[in-house]
Motif scaffolding. Sequence first.
Motif, PDB file in Angstrom:
ATOM      1  N   ARG A  74      54.870  41.223  32.107  1.00  0.00           N
ATOM      2  CA  ARG A  74      53.695  40.947  33.028  1.00  0.00           C
ATOM      3  C   ARG A  74      53.530  39.387  33.018  1.00  0.00           C
ATOM      4  NH1 ARG A  74      48.868  43.907  33.717  1.00  0.00           N
ATOM      5  NH2 ARG A  74      47.068  42.288  34.293  1.00  0.00           N
ATOM      6  N   TYR A 168      41.960  40.029  29.473  1.00  0.00           N
ATOM      7  CA  TYR A 168      42.942  39.937  30.642  1.00  0.00           C
ATOM      8  C   TYR A 168      43.494  38.539  31.062  1.00  0.00           C
ATOM      9  CZ  TYR A 168      42.109  44.929  31.509  1.00  0.00           C
ATOM     10  OH  TYR A 168      42.213  46.639  31.692  1.00  0.00           O
ATOM     11  N   SER A 169      42.822  37.702  30.606  1.00  0.00           N
ATOM     12  CA  SER A 169      43.400  36.343  31.005  1.00  0.00           C
ATOM     13  C   SER A 169      43.067  35.312  29.849  1.00  0.00           C
ATOM     14  CB  SER A 169      42.669  35.785  32.413  1.00  0.00           C
ATOM     15  OG  SER A 169      41.317  35.875  32.268  1.00  0.00           O
ATOM     16  N   TYR A 215      38.287  43.439  35.994  1.00  0.00           N
ATOM     17  CA  TYR A 215      39.194  42.782  35.350  1.00  0.00           C
ATOM     18  C   TYR A 215      39.260  41.273  35.903  1.00  0.00           C
ATOM     19  CZ  TYR A 215      40.102  47.683  35.580  1.00  0.00           C
ATOM     20  OH  TYR A 215      40.147  49.141  35.899  1.00  0.00           O
ATOM     21  N   TYR A 217      41.888  39.049  35.998  1.00  0.00           N
ATOM     22  CA  TYR A 217      43.289  38.571  35.894  1.00  0.00           C
ATOM     23  C   TYR A 217      43.409  37.007  35.894  1.00  0.00           C
ATOM     24  CZ  TYR A 217      44.238  43.432  36.947  1.00  0.00           C
ATOM     25  OH  TYR A 217      44.348  45.103  36.632  1.00  0.00           O
ATOM     26  N   TYR A 234      37.976  41.096  39.282  1.00  0.00           N
ATOM     27  CA  TYR A 234      38.663  41.881  40.475  1.00  0.00           C
ATOM     28  C   TYR A 234      37.986  42.141  41.606  1.00  0.00           C
ATOM     29  CZ  TYR A 234      42.482  44.993  41.916  1.00  0.00           C
ATOM     30  OH  TYR A 234      43.271  45.536  42.811  1.00  0.00           O
ATOM     31  N   TYR A 258      45.085  38.090  41.706  1.00  0.00           N
ATOM     32  CA  TYR A 258      45.847  37.956  40.575  1.00  0.00           C
ATOM     33  C   TYR A 258      46.243  36.909  39.735  1.00  0.00           C
ATOM     34  CZ  TYR A 258      46.901  42.883  42.179  1.00  0.00           C
ATOM     35  OH  TYR A 258      46.882  44.004  42.616  1.00  0.00           O
ATOM     36  N   TYR A 301      52.166  39.271  40.299  1.00  0.00           N
ATOM     37  CA  TYR A 301      51.724  38.620  39.395  1.00  0.00           C
ATOM     38  C   TYR A 301      52.554  37.153  39.370  1.00  0.00           C
ATOM     39  CZ  TYR A 301      48.973  42.456  37.644  1.00  0.00           C
ATOM     40  OH  TYR A 301      48.253  43.367  37.283  1.00  0.00           O
TER      41      TYR A 301
END
Length: 406
Positions: A74, A168-169, A215, A217, A234, A258, A301
């Motif tokens: 990822r 998530y980030s 989310y 990202y 998101y 993303y 990503y």
Amino acid sequence: MRFVIPLLSMFTILFAQWTAIGPAGGPVYSGGISRTNPPVIYFSPYAYPTKLLKSTDGGTNWEFTTGSLSTYPREIVVHPNNPDIVYALTGSAIYKTTNGGVSWTVNSIPSNHYFFAFTINPLNPDEFFAAGYNYTGGAARLAFARSTNAGANWTTTICDTTSSSYGYSIAVDPVDTSVIYVGGYRSTGGTTTLYRSFNKGETWEEIALGITGYYPYALHINPANNNIILIAPYSSGIYRSTDRGATWTRVSTITSVYRIANASGEPATVYATNSGGIYKSTDSGLTWTRIGTTVLGTPYYCLLTNPVDRGTVYFGTKAGLYRSTDYGVTWENTTTDISFNKATVIALAADGATMYTECLDNGVYRSSDNGTTWERCPDFLACGNICGMAVHPSDPQTLWALEGSG
């Protein structure tokens, strides 16, 4: 009636020689870039086991690394001072190479943890930060992890004690690297969350967002003005703060973002990729314009900016790694001559020299010379992959395709 196949024919079938004829390119999942001149670029195809592709000339030429990962990562993070040292996050492990991908070792992460985001302190490359969740007692809770010895040992902190919360980030303040932000998601109500630490993750405070956007990202801090922060839930768009998170303004309705990245040396020039393409801002994220409309494929990503060439930006799609050297005005696919697709061929149709094929999770390709050369058709799928296709018996330019939605 019984048919008998001669023994020689059976061996011919079993041991026939096959030659791969393409199509070249394929989906790019994630990528990383060094700070050297020229920069060394690594990217991961959407395949497993995974061999990264590497370029030492800014993306003009590519070669496969010899070492393999268990799956596509990822995150790919290149050491700030040594382009041969690379870290690849797969979620349940962090892989490390010290020889440019020739071989990899596995750095274990804390037990009962899973990481979605990973970065290195730009001023101390032995200090790692990661965000994800801790799973204990039958529940997942948003967690942060820090290592001061390049991943050998970790200290973890639960940022959100709510059951079913996830990180998530992650973003490190470029002015004061003791300040760290973690973007997360709380499943209760689909709430987007943001946490901040002023002491490298020892203690945390929640920054009020009030966003139901799932989310985040993408989380980004302006490299010249750490008061300006961008976060992209998101399903809700891009939000901007000019006072270090005290207040927020929704500046764009672009959803499913993303990645967000700055042009090197130009803090006002910002790029964002989402599930449909790439966007650009020239006012530090206040307004956004769609660019790269001729680029094929949708992104994952991978969004990279060249640290020694301000106008150069890269982003990966299901069709390959694209490069622009003029701030996104024009684009070229840098991977049209290298085959890393390794995809499952879902459907194949042919009529004379004209052939069509669909590659799993990628797209439809067309060849008019029996597979010698291929071109990717524009995307048209509404969902999933094609179940079957057929060429019109008298017009090879007409193709029927059946997908899950009809």
